[in-house]
Design an enzyme around this catalytic site. Structure first.
Site, PDB file in Angstrom:
ATOM      1  N   PHE A 131       0.793  -1.085  -0.007  1.00 32.14           N
ATOM      2  CA  PHE A 131       0.003   0.057   0.020  1.00 32.14           C
ATOM      3  C   PHE A 131       0.874   1.249   0.044  1.00 32.14           C
ATOM      4  O   PHE A 131       0.605   2.181   0.840  1.00 32.14           O
ATOM      5  CB  PHE A 131      -1.079  -0.162   1.179  1.00 32.14           C
ATOM      6  N   SER A 197      -5.312  -7.743   1.351  1.00 33.54           N
ATOM      7  CA  SER A 197      -3.991  -7.709   0.638  1.00 33.54           C
ATOM      8  C   SER A 197      -3.041  -8.577   1.636  1.00 33.54           C
ATOM      9  O   SER A 197      -3.218  -8.411   3.112  1.00 33.54           O
ATOM     10  CB  SER A 197      -3.498  -6.239   0.904  1.00 33.54           C
ATOM     11  N   ASN A 199       0.124  -8.125   2.108  1.00 34.68           N
ATOM     12  CA  ASN A 199       1.243  -7.180   2.197  1.00 34.68           C
ATOM     13  C   ASN A 199       1.123  -6.338   3.646  1.00 34.68           C
ATOM     14  O   ASN A 199       2.061  -5.434   3.541  1.00 34.68           O
ATOM     15  CB  ASN A 199       1.811  -6.662   1.050  1.00 34.68           C
ATOM     16  N   THR A 200      -0.003  -6.157   4.280  1.00 31.20           N
ATOM     17  CA  THR A 200       0.107  -5.359   5.442  1.00 31.20           C
ATOM     18  C   THR A 200      -0.094  -6.355   6.511  1.00 31.20           C
ATOM     19  O   THR A 200      -1.029  -7.117   6.724  1.00 31.20           O
ATOM     20  CB  THR A 200      -1.010  -4.334   5.421  1.00 31.20           C
ATOM     21  N   LYS A 232     -13.420  -6.457  -0.578  1.00 30.65           N
ATOM     22  CA  LYS A 232     -12.750  -7.411  -1.465  1.00 30.65           C
ATOM     23  C   LYS A 232     -12.140  -8.470  -0.790  1.00 30.65           C
ATOM     24  O   LYS A 232     -11.308  -8.325   0.472  1.00 30.65           O
ATOM     25  CB  LYS A 232     -11.474  -6.509  -2.303  1.00 30.65           C
ATOM     26  N   ASN A 261      -8.434 -11.003  -4.379  1.00 33.06           N
ATOM     27  CA  ASN A 261      -7.327 -10.413  -4.288  1.00 33.06           C
ATOM     28  C   ASN A 261      -6.098 -11.531  -4.724  1.00 33.06           C
ATOM     29  O   ASN A 261      -6.462 -12.575  -5.117  1.00 33.06           O
ATOM     30  CB  ASN A 261      -7.099  -9.813  -2.888  1.00 33.06           C
TER      31      ASN A 261
HETATM   32  C1  LIG Z   1       1.335  -4.737  -8.402  1.00 35.46           C
HETATM   33  C2  LIG Z   1       0.092  -5.131  -7.915  1.00 35.46           C
HETATM   34  C3  LIG Z   1      -0.259  -4.101  -7.002  1.00 35.46           C
HETATM   35  C4  LIG Z   1      -1.462  -4.264  -6.462  1.00 35.46           C
HETATM   36  N1  LIG Z   1      -2.153  -3.391  -5.511  1.00 35.46           N
HETATM   37  C5  LIG Z   1      -3.265  -3.796  -5.200  1.00 35.46           C
HETATM   38  C6  LIG Z   1      -3.888  -2.865  -4.178  1.00 35.46           C
HETATM   39  O1  LIG Z   1      -3.284  -2.033  -3.902  1.00 35.46           O
HETATM   40  N2  LIG Z   1      -5.323  -3.014  -3.641  1.00 35.46           N
HETATM   41  C7  LIG Z   1      -6.005  -4.143  -3.994  1.00 35.46           C
HETATM   42  O2  LIG Z   1      -6.985  -4.358  -3.569  1.00 35.46           O
HETATM   43  N3  LIG Z   1      -5.461  -5.061  -4.918  1.00 35.46           N
HETATM   44  C8  LIG Z   1      -4.379  -4.788  -5.491  1.00 35.46           C
HETATM   45  N4  LIG Z   1      -3.731  -5.625  -6.348  1.00 35.46           N
HETATM   46  C9  LIG Z   1      -4.377  -7.092  -6.533  1.00 35.46           C
HETATM   47  C10 LIG Z   1      -5.421  -6.567  -7.863  1.00 35.46           C
HETATM   48  O3  LIG Z   1      -6.337  -5.457  -7.671  1.00 35.46           O
HETATM   49  C11 LIG Z   1      -6.213  -7.892  -8.185  1.00 35.46           C
HETATM   50  O4  LIG Z   1      -7.138  -8.289  -7.277  1.00 35.46           O
HETATM   51  C12 LIG Z   1      -5.045  -9.274  -8.487  1.00 35.46           C
HETATM   52  O5  LIG Z   1      -3.788  -8.666  -8.904  1.00 35.46           O
HETATM   53  C13 LIG Z   1      -5.738 -10.369  -9.140  1.00 35.46           C
HETATM   54  O6  LIG Z   1      -6.052  -9.776 -10.479  1.00 35.46           O
HETATM   55  P1  LIG Z   1      -5.005 -10.191 -11.816  1.00 35.46           P
HETATM   56  O7  LIG Z   1      -4.837 -11.602 -11.874  1.00 35.46           O
HETATM   57  O8  LIG Z   1      -5.835  -9.610 -13.036  1.00 35.46           O
HETATM   58  O9  LIG Z   1      -3.670  -9.445 -11.448  1.00 35.46           O
HETATM   59  C14 LIG Z   1      -2.641  -5.521  -6.876  1.00 35.46           C
HETATM   60  C15 LIG Z   1      -1.886  -6.210  -7.736  1.00 35.46           C
HETATM   61  C16 LIG Z   1      -0.862  -6.204  -8.338  1.00 35.46           C
HETATM   62  C17 LIG Z   1      -0.260  -7.074  -9.372  1.00 35.46           C
END
Ligand SMILES: Cc1cc2nc3c(=O)[nH]c(=O)nc-3n(C[C@H](O)[C@H](O)[C@H](O)COP(=O)(O)O)c2cc1C
Length: 384
Positions: A131, A197, A199-200, A232, A261
């Site tokens: 974040f 997430s 990562n927190t 989410k 996520n």
């Molecule tokens: C680099 C990166 C940063 C992300 N940051 C967030 C975030 O700040 N908040 C969030 O809810 N999801 C975050 N996500 C998750 C995406 O919104 C999504 O839920 C997840 O990547 C699955 O979708 P995808 O397979 O199309 O990437 C992040 C994903 C990536 C790859």
């Protein structure tokens, strides 16, 4: 010819091995410039050209859900435009909606780099960004400045994804989410409580029913304008825990659930070593996105759809690259879908390709509107 797939991707991903976060920063910087100056040349010209090549308007793709009009079902997932600096431009790139954030009440730098890795063998990414964002007040100022232009020029709904600040203890999380919501309530079309997430530290424990109900209770008390609120969720939850969240969604009159996520699982990955660190994905902290997540997120979507008999809107996200992936999510029960990793690998033409493919699927199935496809395969048993 798709210049992104033929030239850009091989050059930046394979030949130059460009750092993924650096490339992301350059992309966001350019899109932010376009977004903020798109009413005058040369940005207005670029924006027009983008619209011509990337957008696809078709009444069969439109839906009105929780009081918002979506021109098409493909949205930008949270995490790409964390500070809302490019809010004006997402509609010109073909998206039917965009989710800004995750934003936290306190500005924070995120985890130390390197914190974003490509796993090309798996069509995946591993991230532990944590974040990184400028904070809710900065986002509010940015969006408030542009609200007038936004209402004039952005024909798509904009969501705002809220997270807990790292410095806020878990038992004060509800107030932290509320503080952000108070600053931003008037500036987003819908809101997302991100408790998933990886990562927190401790964040995902907020998915626990008692913790989550505190947050939702406080937000809904404050929600005078009745903005649609989503939760989410993580793909790694047990079915019981997802069922609990569905119950909360009903109790607190949520607009729906965003599934899912990134995952903390590492099974089935082909990647042995991550080039930037020389370590295996198993040894690196963070969440996996992209193709390895696809099946699990569809499974979660189908579970929610079955449990609610299709009465609770679902935004499906995880591993969408092709029209087939999108169709699978929608027919499993997602009214809307979002993309992140697929868009990085496939490039800006991906949204239009998916929309064209979805229209073909509608015709094949004798359907006249995308809403008729939602949950078409929702009752399918696992593995069929
Ligand atoms: C680099 C990166 C940063 C992300 N940051 C967030 C975030 O700040 N908040 C969030 O809810 N999801 C975050 N996500 C998750 C995406 O919104 C999504 O839920 C997840 O990547 C699955 O979708 P995808 O397979 O199309 O990437 C992040 C994903 C990536 C790859």
């Amino acid at each position: 010819m798709d210049i992104y797939r033929v030239a850009f991707r091989p050059l930046f991903f394979t030949l130059l091995k460009t750092d993924p976060e650096w490339l992301h920063q350059q992309t966001i910087r350019s899109l932010s410039w376009l977004s903020q100056t798109s009413d005058r040349p040369p940005a207005s010209w670029v924006k027009q050209r983008l619209q011509q090549s990337l957008c696809l308007d078709d009444a069969r793709l439109e839906q009105t859900l929780f009081g918002l009009k979506f021109p098409n079902p493909v949205g930008l997932a949270a995490g790409f435009d964390k500070d809302g600096v490019a809010a004006h431009i997402w509609s010109s790139l073909g998206f039917g909606f965009a989710e800004l954030g995750t934003v936290t009440y306190h500005p924070q730098p995120g985890n130390p780099p390197p914190r974003l890795f490509r796993l090309p063998l798996d069509k995946a990414a591993l991230n532990r960004m944590g974040f990184n964002n400028c904070g809710a007040a900065a986002m509010a100022e940015k969006l408030a400045h542009s609200t007038h232009e936004l209402t004039l020029s952005v024909p798509i709904p904009l969501g705002i994804n809220l997270g807990k600040s790292k410095i806020t203890p878990l038992d004060a999380a509800a107030q932290d989410y509320l503080n952000s919501f108070q600053l931003l309530q008037g500036l987003g079309d819908y809101f997302v409580v991100n408790v998933s997430s990886p990562n927190t530290p401790g964040l995902r424990s907020l998915q626990d029913a008692s913790m989550l109900s505190n947050i939702l209770d406080l937000l809904q008390q404050e929600n005078e304008t009745q903005k649609p609120i989503f939760v989410k969720i993580a793909p790694d939850l047990e079915w019981d825990a997802i069922a609990d969240i569905i119950t909360l969604a009903k109790t607190y009159k949520l607009a729906g659930i965003i599934a899912t996520n990134t995952t903390i699982r590492r099974d089935g990955l082909k990647t042995q070593v991550i080039e930037q660190t020389g370590k295996s994905p198993q040894e690196e902290a963070g969440g996996i996105s992209g193709a390895p997540l696809g099946d699990r997120s569809t499974e979660v979507i189908r579970f929610i759809w079955q449990q609610t008999q299709g009465t609770l809107p679902i935004i499906g996200v995880g591993g969408i690259f092709t029209p087939e992936d999108a169709w699978e999510k929608i027919t499993a029960g997602a009214s809307l879908i979002q993309v992140y990793t697929g868009w990085i690998y496939e490039g800006p033409l991906m949204v239009r390709r998916i929309l064209t493919g979805l229209l073909a699927k509608l015709e094949e199935n004798g359907l006249t509107s995308i809403s008729e496809a939602v949950g078409l395969q929702g009752n399918r048993e696992k593995g069929n």
